[in-house]
Design a protein around this motif. Structure first.
Motif, PDB file in Angstrom:
ATOM      1  N   ILE A   1      17.802  42.318  25.068  1.00 33.99           N
ATOM      2  CA  ILE A   1      16.810  41.865  25.852  1.00 33.99           C
ATOM      3  C   ILE A   1      16.997  40.390  25.978  1.00 33.99           C
ATOM      4  CG2 ILE A   1      14.429  41.244  25.805  1.00 33.99           C
ATOM      5  CD1 ILE A   1      13.675  43.694  24.386  1.00 33.99           C
TER       6      ILE A   1
ATOM      7  N   PHE B   1       9.964  38.456  26.166  1.00 33.55           N
ATOM      8  CA  PHE B   1       9.032  39.456  25.859  1.00 33.55           C
ATOM      9  C   PHE B   1       8.444  39.200  24.537  1.00 33.55           C
ATOM     10  CE2 PHE B   1      11.541  42.565  28.345  1.00 33.55           C
ATOM     11  CZ  PHE B   1      10.738  42.716  29.431  1.00 33.55           C
TER      12      PHE B   1
ATOM     13  N   THR C   1       7.829  45.190  23.085  1.00 27.99           N
ATOM     14  CA  THR C   1       8.122  46.263  23.858  1.00 27.99           C
ATOM     15  C   THR C   1       7.476  47.376  23.673  1.00 27.99           C
ATOM     16  OG1 THR C   1      10.048  46.964  22.584  1.00 27.99           O
ATOM     17  CG2 THR C   1      10.390  45.426  24.384  1.00 27.99           C
TER      18      THR C   1
ATOM     19  N   SER D   1       7.829  51.711  23.976  1.00 31.82           N
ATOM     20  CA  SER D   1       8.809  52.808  24.585  1.00 31.82           C
ATOM     21  C   SER D   1       8.171  54.079  23.951  1.00 31.82           C
ATOM     22  CB  SER D   1      10.132  52.661  23.965  1.00 31.82           C
ATOM     23  OG  SER D   1      10.703  51.360  24.365  1.00 31.82           O
TER      24      SER D   1
ATOM     25  N   GLU E   1      -0.414  44.726  28.743  1.00 31.47           N
ATOM     26  CA  GLU E   1       0.153  43.558  29.779  1.00 31.47           C
ATOM     27  C   GLU E   1      -0.644  42.516  30.334  1.00 31.47           C
ATOM     28  OE1 GLU E   1       2.194  45.822  32.680  1.00 31.47           O
ATOM     29  OE2 GLU E   1       0.641  45.842  33.767  1.00 31.47           O
TER      30      GLU E   1
ATOM     31  N   ASN F   1       7.331  44.803  28.302  1.00 34.51           N
ATOM     32  CA  ASN F   1       8.610  45.157  29.265  1.00 34.51           C
ATOM     33  C   ASN F   1       7.967  45.968  30.655  1.00 34.51           C
ATOM     34  OD1 ASN F   1       7.917  47.140  26.945  1.00 34.51           O
ATOM     35  ND2 ASN F   1       9.089  48.713  28.037  1.00 34.51           N
ATOM     36  N   CYS F   2       8.663  46.132  31.501  1.00 34.26           N
ATOM     37  CA  CYS F   2       7.926  46.951  32.602  1.00 34.26           C
ATOM     38  C   CYS F   2       7.357  48.362  32.537  1.00 34.26           C
ATOM     39  CB  CYS F   2       8.971  47.054  33.797  1.00 34.26           C
ATOM     40  SG  CYS F   2       8.651  47.439  35.364  1.00 34.26           S
TER      41      CYS F   2
ATOM     42  N   ASN G   1       9.262  50.941  34.101  1.00 32.12           N
ATOM     43  CA  ASN G   1      10.917  51.202  33.569  1.00 32.12           C
ATOM     44  C   ASN G   1      12.061  50.611  34.425  1.00 32.12           C
ATOM     45  OD1 ASN G   1      12.228  52.218  31.224  1.00 32.12           O
ATOM     46  ND2 ASN G   1      12.988  53.823  32.635  1.00 32.12           N
TER      47      ASN G   1
ATOM     48  N   ASP H   1      13.325  47.864  33.878  1.00 36.34           N
ATOM     49  CA  ASP H   1      14.250  47.064  33.055  1.00 36.34           C
ATOM     50  C   ASP H   1      14.923  48.214  32.153  1.00 36.34           C
ATOM     51  OD1 ASP H   1      12.054  47.640  31.231  1.00 36.34           O
ATOM     52  OD2 ASP H   1      11.432  45.839  31.435  1.00 36.34           O
TER      53      ASP H   1
ATOM     54  N   ILE I   1      13.655  49.798  29.490  1.00 35.04           N
ATOM     55  CA  ILE I   1      13.228  49.746  28.134  1.00 35.04           C
ATOM     56  C   ILE I   1      12.225  50.701  27.720  1.00 35.04           C
ATOM     57  CG2 ILE I   1      12.036  48.309  26.435  1.00 35.04           C
ATOM     58  CD1 ILE I   1      13.545  45.813  27.841  1.00 35.04           C
ATOM     59  N   LYS I   2      11.648  51.167  28.595  1.00 34.85           N
ATOM     60  CA  LYS I   2      10.355  52.026  28.390  1.00 34.85           C
ATOM     61  C   LYS I   2      10.725  53.430  27.746  1.00 34.85           C
ATOM     62  CE  LYS I   2       6.269  54.238  30.911  1.00 34.85           C
ATOM     63  NZ  LYS I   2       5.470  54.539  32.192  1.00 34.85           N
TER      64      LYS I   2
ATOM     65  N   THR J   1      17.231  41.951  20.285  1.00 33.85           N
ATOM     66  CA  THR J   1      16.751  40.600  20.789  1.00 33.85           C
ATOM     67  C   THR J   1      16.714  39.679  19.900  1.00 33.85           C
ATOM     68  OG1 THR J   1      14.910  39.275  21.393  1.00 33.85           O
ATOM     69  CG2 THR J   1      14.407  41.245  19.850  1.00 33.85           C
TER      70      THR J   1
END
Length: 256
Positions: free
Chosen positions: A11, A15, A18, A20, A35, A41-42, A45, A47, A49-50, A58
């Motif tokens: 990463i 952030f 995250t 997931s 958020e 994270n998005c 998804n 990015d 990461i989800k 990181t």
């Protein structure tokens, strides 16, 4: 039994935390709420990461992650009912290039006919649960989220006054009552053992860090470059594109 070093995502974005999961467990609604208060994270998804199958890397000292899990049978039914199975299996199989993802026109019944788990949920869970990072990871059972809201807000360092705005508990759309007895039996054959294992896990568990912070040099590659290459070759992994850095990471972890 499970590969621990499965191309963890580095990463480089700032952030705060995250979120997931292996999918089908309310991850999007959870992220859409939180958020508003912290940088996550998005939820779409973008990015990757989800649904990454290992805790991301990181260099940030102040960082946290949440892994949401739930009944895998309910999760699979939910994914199919939302017609998300094709794309989701691509996410889940990114480290299994020899397995063909589920076809978009596949039904739950025809998928079960194949007799092969193409979501790899059990391996996904264990790659998170059995891996250490230098930051805390909260393992949270979807069905019990509403029972632990004060603790979740504390973990994310969000003021308790916002708990009243959290979406109310609602009945899942993936009701097994709509399925035939034969379909339920086959779901149990494929995911029943894993479902029973998850029943033994605490619904709210924080894994405290057991290793040191990772070297900054592991994060000096632009994330956009990694994402671009992954979009071109979605079944190739971080370790494929950057073997020297990946090898350094493995060596660093093994010596901790």
């Amino acid at each position: 039994m499970y590969k621990t070093y499965a191309s963890p995502i580095p990463i480089t974005i700032n952030f705060d935390a995250t979120v997931s999961s292996f999918g089908g467990v309310g991850t999007s609604f959870f992220m859409n709420f939180f958020e508003k208060y912290i940088r996550l994270n998005c939820s779409h998804n973008v990015d990757s990461i989800k649904h990454t199958d290992t805790p991301p890397l990181t260099h940030k000292l102040k960082f946290k992650a949440i892994y949401i899990y739930g009944d895998p049978i309910e999760a699979v039914v939910s994914i199919f009912m939302r017609k998300y199975h094709g794309l989701h299996s691509q996410y889940m199989l990114c480290n299994y290039p020899k397995i063909q993802p589920i076809l978009k026109n596949e039904t739950l019944e025809s998928y079960l006919d194949l007799g092969e788990d193409k979501f790899k949920m059990e391996a996904h869970f264990h790659k998170w649960f059995d891996t250490s990072r230098h930051y805390p990871i909260l393992f949270l059972k979807y069905e019990k989220i509403w029972d632990f809201l004060p603790e979740i807000f504390d973990f994310l360092e969000i003021e308790q006054k916002h708990i009243k705005d959290f979406p109310p508990r609602r009945k899942r759309n993936s009701s097994l009552n709509q399925l035939s007895e034969n379909t339920i039996d086959r779901l149990n054959n494929m995911y029943g053992k894993f479902a029973k294992e998850l029943e033994t896990k605490p619904p709210f568990l924080i894994h405290q860090p057991t290793i040191k912070q990772y070297p900054l040099t592991l994060f000096q590659l632009p994330l956009s470059l990694i994402q671009h290459r992954h979009m071109i070759h979605p079944q190739l992994t971080f370790s494929t594109f950057f073997p020297k850095i990946y090898s350094s990471l493995k060596s660093f972890q093994k010596h901790e």
